[in-house]
Motif scaffolding. Structure first.
Motif, PDB file in Angstrom:
ATOM      1  N   ASP A   1      57.392  19.273  52.843  1.00 38.71           N
ATOM      2  CA  ASP A   1      56.226  18.756  53.552  1.00 38.71           C
ATOM      3  C   ASP A   1      55.812  17.413  52.952  1.00 38.71           C
ATOM      4  O   ASP A   1      55.381  17.354  51.796  1.00 38.71           O
ATOM      5  N   GLU A   2      55.960  16.339  53.734  1.00 43.42           N
ATOM      6  CA  GLU A   2      55.650  15.003  53.218  1.00 43.42           C
ATOM      7  C   GLU A   2      54.192  14.877  52.781  1.00 43.42           C
ATOM      8  O   GLU A   2      53.884  14.188  51.807  1.00 43.42           O
ATOM      9  N   ARG A   3      53.303  15.521  53.506  1.00 46.11           N
ATOM     10  CA  ARG A   3      51.879  15.418  53.175  1.00 46.11           C
ATOM     11  C   ARG A   3      51.613  16.000  51.785  1.00 46.11           C
ATOM     12  O   ARG A   3      50.974  15.376  50.935  1.00 46.11           O
TER      13      ARG A   3
ATOM     14  N   THR B   1      60.698   9.242  51.895  1.00 40.68           N
ATOM     15  CA  THR B   1      60.702   9.981  53.152  1.00 40.68           C
ATOM     16  C   THR B   1      61.685   9.343  54.126  1.00 40.68           C
ATOM     17  O   THR B   1      62.086   8.183  53.974  1.00 40.68           O
TER      18      THR B   1
ATOM     19  N   SER C   1      57.392  10.009  61.979  1.00 38.13           N
ATOM     20  CA  SER C   1      56.105  10.612  61.626  1.00 38.13           C
ATOM     21  C   SER C   1      56.053  11.041  60.166  1.00 38.13           C
ATOM     22  O   SER C   1      54.963  11.260  59.624  1.00 38.13           O
ATOM     23  N   ALA C   2      57.205  11.178  59.525  1.00 35.15           N
ATOM     24  CA  ALA C   2      57.219  11.519  58.097  1.00 35.15           C
ATOM     25  C   ALA C   2      56.386  10.529  57.290  1.00 35.15           C
ATOM     26  O   ALA C   2      55.665  10.913  56.358  1.00 35.15           O
TER      27      ALA C   2
ATOM     28  N   ASN D   1      52.630  11.041  57.543  1.00 39.87           N
ATOM     29  CA  ASN D   1      52.120  12.158  56.756  1.00 39.87           C
ATOM     30  C   ASN D   1      51.779  11.766  55.324  1.00 39.87           C
ATOM     31  O   ASN D   1      51.131  12.536  54.608  1.00 39.87           O
TER      32      ASN D   1
ATOM     33  N   ASP E   1      41.588  17.712  51.289  1.00 43.22           N
ATOM     34  CA  ASP E   1      43.003  18.016  51.494  1.00 43.22           C
ATOM     35  C   ASP E   1      43.823  17.546  50.300  1.00 43.22           C
ATOM     36  O   ASP E   1      43.430  16.658  49.558  1.00 43.22           O
TER      37      ASP E   1
ATOM     38  N   HIS F   1      43.668  23.926  54.026  1.00 51.13           N
ATOM     39  CA  HIS F   1      44.290  22.629  54.314  1.00 51.13           C
ATOM     40  C   HIS F   1      45.676  22.511  53.689  1.00 51.13           C
ATOM     41  O   HIS F   1      46.542  21.801  54.191  1.00 51.13           O
ATOM     42  N   ASP F   2      45.892  23.188  52.577  1.00 52.68           N
ATOM     43  CA  ASP F   2      47.025  22.878  51.701  1.00 52.68           C
ATOM     44  C   ASP F   2      47.908  24.085  51.412  1.00 52.68           C
ATOM     45  O   ASP F   2      48.572  24.125  50.379  1.00 52.68           O
TER      46      ASP F   2
ATOM     47  N   ASN G   1      50.761  25.053  52.508  1.00 52.64           N
ATOM     48  CA  ASN G   1      52.173  24.733  52.269  1.00 52.64           C
ATOM     49  C   ASN G   1      52.464  24.406  50.811  1.00 52.64           C
ATOM     50  O   ASN G   1      53.561  24.661  50.313  1.00 52.64           O
TER      51      ASN G   1
END
Length: 593
Positions: A67-69, A90, A94-95, A98, A450, A478-479, A481
């Motif tokens: 997950d990039e975020r 990345t 869209s990566a 994030n 986040d 939020h987090d 992942n």
């Protein structure tokens, strides 16, 4: 020297480009590369992996997350803890978008994170090609420097490529930077040759190829000077005049070594020292906790006589402190406020600072001459904090004000503490202390909820010490992942989630309708986190009272790997209990924000 770099026959020019980048990064000192899987970025991943395969003790450590975020915040945590550059890679599309939440946080706190986005070559832009967009504007506003490297061609001027890499590395001393690097297919060596196959490095790269130094060290041109304009030293006369006033010291966000020097300096100067939870000296002897102090009418009245304010460190947490700071300089134009911070840029929203110095706080204080006529003075005693009996009497539940008041006493010596935003950091700042911990970490650049867990995972991975994270339920939702990021941690990693069924900080808002507040602001929910802990293989406990909470926390500190302690509280109690703690003061209740 990488054996790949020394090869004289190249599968194709794309791979050569990637290998040059990785090799130069290692020479410059990069030790951590965080990777989000993707195709367009694969040349850099393969080049980095080849370094690992060749070296018995690899200079570069690779971190991978899906997950990039979350990965962006994880890298932010690594940078905070290592205090050294960390790169994030990345793929295109869209990566890159994030990364923006982590990028704005890194920008505000000027962390040395190098964002690296792979891109399509120029001919695939503006023609409807898949996974292609203008990536530079996504991160451009949130970095101190940015370079857009075009896809490599036989005519590429390689010294310029190296110089761009070196320039970005230099810029990291000022804050985050961005490299957007285009790769043309084929992306993999096994796909066969393209034009440039059998590519021989040009003669102007020979010296670099046969050395192990970064490019800038091998050329005669000067490396760009990253230093700030010389605003770091007031004259001796200016300092003596400043110290002749009746002063107060405010400790904002500091590094531990800065806090230690500050305490020695305060003892010499004799001015009261107001601290906050990020100051690394909150609750220490001979300090006044700013938030609590400013809620006491007698102390606030005494502070209003100060005509000198020395603000040391970065962003502040307490809104009463920020309001007082702005009001003093607004109502009394004779008040002189100086700030010293290791990061450039303004952070005084009410514009109270008249002189700002960019310097390491410890070094700046160490070079101040002893003031000849400093006015030593003291504040009235700080009343004992009274936690209302109603918040501790019920043994079948936990109320947040009692929990945060006691947490400082539970924390082990020399542990690491990470505080989430919204209510957790405010309650800890107002009601708790951090006397025993080695360092307090936060994400207070833009103060979002986040990425808190991911950042804490990065700090823990870097330090390899026990770490306690306290955050709210909305932050963890939020987090979720990022719970996967803690899987590789071997030291105790204790996450305390305060689950009050929504964003209870919005109880502060003067909205009469409880239904409107609950639905549209708190985003009320009935979730718990037991199944999330099980999914990611975490230890889990949900203590029911303060005694079992302390016992569960002490047990978690002895267990390797991640443990989730879910502290369930009643929705709507936290803010009213918080206000009750200060109901005996003359400070208006709205100041509790």
């Amino acid at each position: 020297m990488s054996k790949t770099i020394m090869t004289t026959h190249w599968a194709h020019i794309t791979q050569w480009h990637a290998e040059v980048v990785i090799e130069e990064w290692i020479r410059l000192g990069l030790r951590h590369l965080c990777i989000a899987p993707g195709s367009r970025s694969s040349p850099l991943v393969l080049a980095a992996q080849s370094v690992l395969a060749e070296q018995a003790a690899p200079a570069l450590q690779l971190h991978v997350h899906f997950d990039e975020r979350g990965l962006g915040f994880y890298a932010l945590g690594l940078a905070k803890a290592y205090k050294a550059p960390v790169a994030v890679l990345t793929t295109s599309g869209s990566a890159v978008a994030n990364l923006v939440p982590a990028a704005v946080e890194a920008w505000q706190t000027r962390e040395p994170v190098l964002w690296v986005s792979a891109d399509r070559p120029t001919e695939l832009h503006h023609c409807g090609a898949n996974q292609t967009l203008a990536q530079a504007p996504l991160l451009g506003p949130w970095v101190v420097a940015q370079h857009l490297q075009q896809a490599a061609e036989p005519s590429t001027h390689w010294p310029q490529v190296l110089q761009q890499l070196d320039d970005l590395w230099t810029a990291l001393s000022e804050g985050p930077a961005h490299l957007n690097i285009a790769f043309r297919e084929p992306l993999y060596p096994t796909q066969g040759a393209i034009e440039g196959s059998g590519f021989t490095p040009p003669p102007n790269m020979n010296e670099w190829l046969h050395d192990d130094q970064p490019y800038h060290a091998l050329t005669t041109q000067a490396r760009p000077d990253p230093s700030h304009p010389d605003h770091a030293t007031p004259t001796a006369a200016e300092w003596q005049v400043f110290c002749q006033g009746q002063g107060v010291i405010i400790a904002g966000a500091l590094q531990p070594h800065e806090a230690r020097q500050l305490q020695r300096f305060q003892a010499m100067l004799g001015w009261p020292l107001l601290t906050e939870i990020q100051s690394q000296c909150h609750g220490h002897p001979d300090t006044w906790p700013a938030d609590r102090s400013l809620r006491d009418a007698n102390i606030r009245s005494a502070l209003n006589s100060a005509d000198r304010i020395l603000w040391l460190g970065d962003h502040l947490t307490s809104k009463p402190l920020m309001q007082w700071l702005a009001s003093r300089t607004e109502t009394d134009k004779q008040v002189e406020c100086w700030q010293v911070c290791s990061r450039p840029g303004r952070r005084d929203a009410g514009f109270p600072v008249k002189r700002a110095f960019t310097a390491d706080v410890a070094e700046w204080l160490n070079t101040r001459p002893h003031p000849v006529e400093a006015k030593a003075w003291n504040l009235p005693p700080l009343p004992e904090l009274t936690i209302p009996a109603s918040t501790t009497a019920n043994s079948t539940s936990i109320r947040e004000v009692a929990f945060f008041h006691l947490l400082g006493h539970w924390l082990p010596d020399q542990a690491l503490l990470f505080l989430g935003n919204s209510l957790p950091i405010r309650l800890m700042d107002s009601l708790g202390h951090a006397r025993s911990v080695a360092e307090v970490f936060t994400n207070r650049g833009v103060s979002g909820i986040d990425g808190i867990l991911a950042t804490a995972c990065g700090v823990a991975a870097a330090r390899q010490q026990p770490l306690t994270l306290v955050l709210g339920d909305q932050s963890l939702l939020h987090d979720l992942n990022s719970m996967a990021l803690a899987g590789s941690l071997t030291q105790p990693f204790v996450v305390i989630v305060i689950n009050n069924g929504g964003g209870n900080i919005f109880d502060i808002m003067p909205i009469d309708s409880a239904e409107v507040k609950s639905r549209y602001f708190m985003a009320a929910h009935e979730n718990d986190f037991a199944h999330a802990a099980a999914q990611f293989g975490w230890q889990y406990q949900a203590p029911q009272d303060l005694a079992s909470g302390q016992a569960a926390y002490q047990t978690a500190l002895t267990q390797p790997g991640p443990t989730l302690l879910e502290v369930k509280t009643t929705r709507g109690q936290a803010v009213s209990d918080w206000r009750a703690c200060f109901s005996h003061t003359d400070t208006p209740s709205q100041s509790t924000t």
